[in-house]
Design an enzyme around this catalytic site. Sequence first.
Site, PDB file in Angstrom:
ATOM      1  CB  CYS A   1     -46.843  37.757 -26.171  1.00 36.72           C
ATOM      2  SG  CYS A   1     -48.526  37.195 -25.866  1.00 36.72           S
TER       3      CYS A   1
ATOM      4  CG  ASP B   1     -41.860  32.771 -29.424  1.00 41.40           C
ATOM      5  OD1 ASP B   1     -42.632  33.603 -28.908  1.00 41.40           O
ATOM      6  OD2 ASP B   1     -41.744  31.607 -28.997  1.00 41.40           O
TER       7      ASP B   1
ATOM      8  CG  HIS C   1     -44.033  34.082 -25.874  1.00 37.83           C
ATOM      9  ND1 HIS C   1     -44.533  34.114 -27.158  1.00 37.83           N
ATOM     10  CD2 HIS C   1     -45.071  34.378 -25.066  1.00 37.83           C
ATOM     11  CE1 HIS C   1     -45.823  34.402 -27.114  1.00 37.83           C
ATOM     12  NE2 HIS C   1     -46.167  34.572 -25.861  1.00 37.83           N
TER      13      HIS C   1
END
Length: 496
Positions: free
Chosen positions: A136, A378, A380
Site C-alpha cells: 500500500c 485509498d 487498498h
Amino acid sequence: MNSVSPSAAQYVGGAMQSQLMESRRLPEQQGSCGVRQPQNPDPGREATGEPDEVDKLKAKLMSAWNNVKYGWTIKSKTSFNKMSPVTMLGHSYLLNSEDEVERFSLAFISRIWLTYRREFPLLEGSTWTTDCGWGCMLRSGQMLLAQGLLVHLMPRDWTWPDAQQLTDVDFELFRPRSPVRAGGVPIPSFGSPRAPSTPEKTLPTRQSSKCSLKKRQESVRDRQAEPTHLKLLTWFGDQPPAPFGVHQLVSIGRSSGKKAGDWYGPSIVAHILRKAVARTPVVQNLVVYVAQDCTVYKEDVVRLCDPSTTSPGSTSESWKSVIILVPVRLGGEVLNPSYTECVKNILQLECCIGIIGGKPKHSLYFVGFQDEQLLYLDPHYCQPVVDVTQVNFSLESFHCSAPKKMPFNRMDPSCTIGFYAKNKKDFESLCSAVNLALSSSMEKYPIFTIVEGLSQDYGLEGHSGLHVGSDPHILPQTNKPGMSNNRRNSDEFVFL
C-alpha cells in the site's frame, strides 16, 4: 462490520480451495511417523535466494486471502459540507452550486489512482504475483509521483476528458442546521440531472458565452494532451519494464534491505522514488530531491537542478524541474494536534503535490481537506492487472470516482510531503510560500525547515538524503500522563 459478498465467497470456494488441496499433498512428502524427512540443502537455491516450497505455499495462501480481502468493497457515501470550502492540491471548491460540484468532481477524478493489483508477472526472487496486503505504501508513493508528473507534463489545471463517464459518484452534501449539529441533505450524484424543484441560475448572455468558449478551449487542449496521459500510465504498469511499476520499485528497494512482501514506510519510499526517476530516461528535465533530517538545503537543490551553477556564465535555462520529498514525523504515537493547521496550510499551496502516510498501519495518499477531515485516495482495493502494452487499454481503473475523508486525529504521524517546482523562479516562490505555511504552527519546532547552504556545511553527506536507513527527525509531543514513550520504527506499517 463488513460482511463478505457472494462474489467474495465464490472466490473463497474456488481459489482458496485449490490452495487447501495443494496443502493436503504436503503429508505425502513426510515419513510414516508424520515427521518430515530431512532433505539435502540445494546449494543453487541458497545461492540464488530462491524461495523453498513452504515459502511458495505461504505466499500463495496469503495472496489468495488478500485477493479476497481487498477484492471487494462496500459503497458508502462521503458527506461534504456545502457551506465550507474543500481544498485539494492548492485549489479551493465551495460546493454550493452544481458548477462547483462538477468542477471538484472532474478535478478529483482526474487524479491518478493506483491500487493493489493481482495476477501480474512474478516479482523477481519471490513467489508474489500480487502486492495485496503489503504494497500500500508503494502504491501511495506511485500516486504522489504520478501527481508530480501530471503537473510536470500536462497543461495547467488539466482534467481527464473522459472523466464525465465516471461522474456517477455516491456522496452527499449537507448544510449545517446549527453551529453544533449538522443534518445531512442528500443531493443527486454528479451525473444526475438537476432536480425539478431546484431553480436554475442564469448567467448574463455575454458571461455565459465567455464561459462556454473557455470550456471548449480547455476541452480541446485536454484532449490533445491525452496521448501524454496514456504514456504516463504505462510508466506505472505492473510489468517488469515499467520504470515506476511495482516490479522496479521492489527491485530498487532491495538496496535498502527491502523485498517483496515487506512493509515499506514513507521515508523509504521517498528514496525509492528518487532512485527510480534518476535511473530512467523516459522522464526528461526532472529530478527528485529527498530532504534529510527534516531539512531542505537550498544550495543542494540548486546544484541538483542545475549542475552548471558552479561554472561561470551559467543561466537558469539549464534548470531542471524538481520534486521535493520531505519525510517527517508529526508526533510520537499519534498526530500532534499542534501541526494540524500547518498541514492544512501546506495542502493549500499550489506547489504541494500531496502527502503519503495514513492512519496507523494503513497507508493513504492525502490530496486535501475540508474542515477537520482529510481528503484522500485509498490504494487498498485489489484490481486485476491491466496490460498497458496493449493499444487503447482501459483507463477507468486508474481513476477514482469516490472521494473519501477521515479525521485529522486518525492520521499516522509518519509521512512524506511532496512539492513540485517547474523552474528556478518557482523554486524560490516555493521556499517563500512553504516557510510562511510552516510559521503557522503553534508548536515550538516546525514540521521541517528550509535553510540556505549545502548539507555538507552542516556536517551531512549527500544532497538528497542518501542514508535511507535512518529515520526522520522526530518532532516532540507532550504525552499524556502515564502514556508510554515506546514506539515502533517510524517506517513501520504493519500488515492489516
